[in-house]
Design an enzyme around this catalytic site. Structure first.
Site, short mmCIF file in Angstrom:
data_model
loop_
_atom_site.label_atom_id
_atom_site.label_comp_id
_atom_site.label_asym_id
_atom_site.label_seq_id
_atom_site.Cartn_x
_atom_site.Cartn_y
_atom_site.Cartn_z
NE ARG A 1 -0.69 0.43 4.64
CZ ARG A 1 -0.98 -0.14 6.14
NH1 ARG A 1 -2.46 -0.16 6.60
NH2 ARG A 1 -0.70 -0.16 7.24
CB CYS B 1 5.34 10.20 -6.33
SG CYS B 1 6.01 11.46 -6.26
CD GLU C 1 -1.31 4.39 9.89
OE1 GLU C 1 -0.99 3.68 8.96
OE2 GLU C 1 -1.89 4.46 10.69
CD GLU D 1 -6.06 2.77 11.91
OE1 GLU D 1 -5.04 1.71 11.91
OE2 GLU D 1 -6.08 2.74 10.73
CD1 TRP E 1 1.93 -3.36 12.50
CD2 TRP E 1 3.27 -2.11 13.20
NE1 TRP E 1 0.95 -2.59 12.90
CE2 TRP E 1 1.92 -1.62 14.13
CE3 TRP E 1 4.67 -1.89 14.13
CZ2 TRP E 1 2.23 -0.18 15.01
CZ3 TRP E 1 4.43 -0.54 14.81
CH2 TRP E 1 3.42 -0.33 15.24
CD GLN F 1 -2.79 -14.87 6.70
OE1 GLN F 1 -1.80 -15.78 7.54
NE2 GLN F 1 -2.50 -14.97 5.85
CG MET F 2 0.85 -13.24 11.55
SD MET F 2 0.22 -14.23 13.18
CE MET F 2 1.26 -14.46 14.05
C1 GAL Z 1 -2.15 0.85 10.94
C2 GAL Z 1 -3.22 1.00 9.50
C3 GAL Z 1 -4.03 -0.29 9.77
C4 GAL Z 1 -3.36 -1.85 10.43
C5 GAL Z 1 -2.81 -1.28 11.29
C6 GAL Z 1 -1.99 -2.20 11.44
O1 GAL Z 1 -1.31 1.57 10.37
O2 GAL Z 1 -3.34 2.37 9.44
O3 GAL Z 1 -5.04 0.12 7.99
O4 GAL Z 1 -2.45 -1.47 8.82
O5 GAL Z 1 -1.57 -0.29 11.05
O6 GAL Z 1 -1.48 -2.61 13.05
#
Ligand code: GAL
Length: 633
Positions: A105, A109, A144, A315, A323, A364-365
């Protein structure tokens, strides 16, 4: 203002038969908001011009009929694959000159005019269709900005745009040569089209060149966002928001925010502690399941300023994420604590990311409020608890804190352009001051450098502003409260040159920075009485008595009840002493917090949060691990 909860939902990920039950359960859990749509472009327009709104019509209806308000996201963070065929040069290019590929994603640019127009088109179509929909209560532009290192792009489009931008800013290439000091190393240009982007140079580029490219890149984010806002406003009266990220500083969020009604941000306390707080191993271990006690609060206060008092968490981390280098589960109670902490800092809404954990693709995680099988996950229980508590909580109004801390994105770029020492960043410096203020039990407002009035603040901190804009200079001079400057205040003029007279050149402060040095992490310079200068140290020429000094007697803090200058980046002990001294000068009451405990006051409430894994005694009573205490004042 009433405080509300919500979640992030992807109807396009689930069979339509599930939507109604999902919507019912959201409402039943006490959620008000559901954000949808922000990655759905390939479903809305599978091939160019072939628009499929029917599914989104039905999704909005189902959610709305269940009693939810929709936050509708424009899908521009994820241009579909065909878009790359249409605009092969729209991909962002990294500093090594490599185009970033399709397959995740944010692969665009900001400078690409063709993609900007595609974004305008899809936003216009969406706003036209849903702008008056009674279930659409708010909008979100894109997703973001800047995340995944996407603000700075070294593409052909960026090069062309940068040249135009420079031509507008300097009008003549001679003026640019003079402003940047291009006589140095024979860097003089004959025309604007000679100027390239400041990547892949043999050694470092001219800092004035690098700083202007950062300014330009930030302007491109503002422009990209504004195009969408204009389209939405032409069709809708619902508030427009954007969800910012943690510790992303490479575009001016205040400038983007000026075009929006609400600032939101995405709060992932455990992921952030692992990958961007910058804490040492012991701290990371101690707070692995709770997150840093100040990092979220800092962003709450920052985005409250960006949103001019209207802000949300769009969020909220609900459980382990996918991540960070390591992804532990939160301590029981932390999801509730994070939610209340946001409310304590003035959030209107907190939305959990995401409703149901996805069994496919990249996340998934990543936990959700529901497990992949649809059963309640841990966060659901805590969200329900907050919902029950909210029923007994009063409505609240924004309040001014006693302390203001200036945060300026351009200063962050200046430090990044010329850090002078490994690991030195403006964000890090300001955050260290913020933490010390919080350890002293103080509530803080973060304010932009464009602030013109500091009325009502007993104390204003403006550390690290390498360039001190004239407007801020006079606003600070007129502040009634005590003002702290330094280190590095006014070290560069607007063209990134060392000014004359030498900095800080603040009226009434008899101080000149005679020399600056950066320090290795293993060479702290101790202060008399405790604490040390670390990282960055200035030698002050002054006859004023020092309020803090090194063991050798060099002045570190000098000033009077109106204003002071600090010549170093201090360690935590040093900053605690600095805050103590400033509190004395500004008649502020400080309450040193137990480790991991934080407090925040609004006009009507006082909150206490225990970020540790142990029960703690606080002046307000005993708090269990992850405990929250709220009392009405
Ligand atoms: C954010 C993003 C979400 C999702 C989330 C996972 O940065 O806006 O789409 O990827 O992280 O933690």
């Amino acid at each position: 203002m009433k405080r509300t909860l919500g979640t992030c939902y992807y109807p396009e990920h689930w069979p339509e038969e599930m939507w109604e039950d999902d919507a019912r359960r959201m409402a039943e859990a006490g959620l008000t908001w559901v954000r949808i749509g922000e990655f759905s472009w390939s479903k809305l327009e599978p091939t160019p011009g072939d628009l499929h709104w029917d599914w989104l019509d039905r999704a909005i209806d189902v959610l709305g009929n269940a009693g939810l308000q929709v936050v509708l996201g424009t899908p521009t963070a994820t241009p579909p694959r065909w878009m790359i065929d249409r605009h092969p040069d729209m991909l962002a290019v990294d500093a090594e000159g490599r185009p970033r590929k399709f397959g995740s994603r944010r692969h665009y640019c900001f400078s690409h005019a063709g993609y900007r127009e595609e974004s305008r088109r899809i936003t216009r179509l969406m706003a036209d269709r849903y702008g008056r929909n009674k279930f659409v209560g708010a909008w979100q532009t894109d997703n973001e900005y800047g995340c995944h290192d996407t603000t700075l792009s070294y593409s052909d489009a960026a090069r062309a745009g940068f040249r135009d931008w420079l031509a507008q800013r300097y009008q003549s290439v001679d003026a640019l040569n003079r402003a940047w000091g291009n006589v140095f190393w024979s860097m003089e240009y004959g025309k604007f089209d000679d100027v390239d982007l400041p990547n892949l140079t043999v050694t470092e580029p001219n800092p004035a060149h690098a700083q202007d490219f950062r300014r330009y890149s930030s302007d491109m984010v503002v422009l990209f966002n504004r195009v969408q806002v204009d389209e939405i406003r032409a069709h809708s009266d619902a508030p427009v928001s954007h969800n910012y990220m943690g510790r992303i500083t490479d575009f001016d969020h205040f400038a983007v925010g000026a075009d929006l009604d609400i600032a939101t941000w995405d709060s992932y306390p455990l992921g952030f502690l692992e990958d961007r707080v910058g804490a040492d191993d012991a701290h990371q271990r101690a707070y692995a399941r709770q997150g840093d006690p100040d990092f979220q609060a800092f962003h709450h206060d920052l985005y409250r300023a960006v949103g001019r008092d209207r802000w949300w968490v769009m969020e909220q981390q609900p459980g382990p994420v996918n991540w960070a280098p390591y992804n532990p589960a939160p301590l029981p109670g932390m999801v509730r604590l994070w939610t209340w902490e946001a409310f304590a800092h003035g959030a209107e809404a907190v939305c959990y990311f995401r409703w149901r954990q996805a069994p496919f693709a990249q996340e998934q995680m990543h936990a959700g409020m529901l497990r992949p099988d649809g059963k309640d996950a841990h966060a659901m229980h805590e969200a329900r608890e907050v919902h029950r508590e909210l029923a007994h909580a009063p409505e609240v109004a924004p309040t001014q804190a006693p302390v203001a801390l200036v945060f300026d994105y351009a200063a962050d770029w200046a430090w990044a352009t010329q850090p002078h020492g490994a690991g030195l960043s403006y964000f890090g410096l300001v955050f260290d001051h913020y933490k010390a203020l919080r350890r002293a039990g103080l509530s803080v407002d973060i304010v932009p450098a464009s602030r013109t009035d500091f009325a009502g603040y007993k104390l204003v901190l403006a550390p690290g502003l390498m360039h001190l804009p004239n407007g801020l200079r006079s606003a600070l001079a007129q502040a009634k409260g005590h003002v702290l400057y330094g280190p590095r205040t006014g070290a560069r003029d607007k063209n990134f040159a060392i000014p004359s007279p030498l900095p800080p050149a603040i009226d009434g402060l008899e101080v000149t920075v005679a020399r600056v040095e950066s320090l290795r992490p293993d060479m702290p310079v101790d202060l008399k009485g405790g604490g040390a200068a670390t990282g960055y140290l200035e030698e002050l020429e002054t006859d004023a008595p020092a309020l803090l000094a090194t063991k050798e007697g060099a002045a570190i803090l000098v000033g009077d009840p109106a204003q002071s200058y600090c010549a170093a980046w201090l360690d935590a002990d040093g900053l605690d002493r600095l805050v103590g001294a400033l509190a004395g000068l500004s008649n502020l009451e400080v309450r040193q917090m137990p480790e991991g405990v934080r407090t925040r006051r609004t006009a009507t409430e006082e909150f206490w949060f225990n970020h540790t894994v142990h029960p703690v005694e606080t002046p307000a009573g005993k708090l269990p691990p992850a405990g929250v205490l709220r009392r009405t004042l």
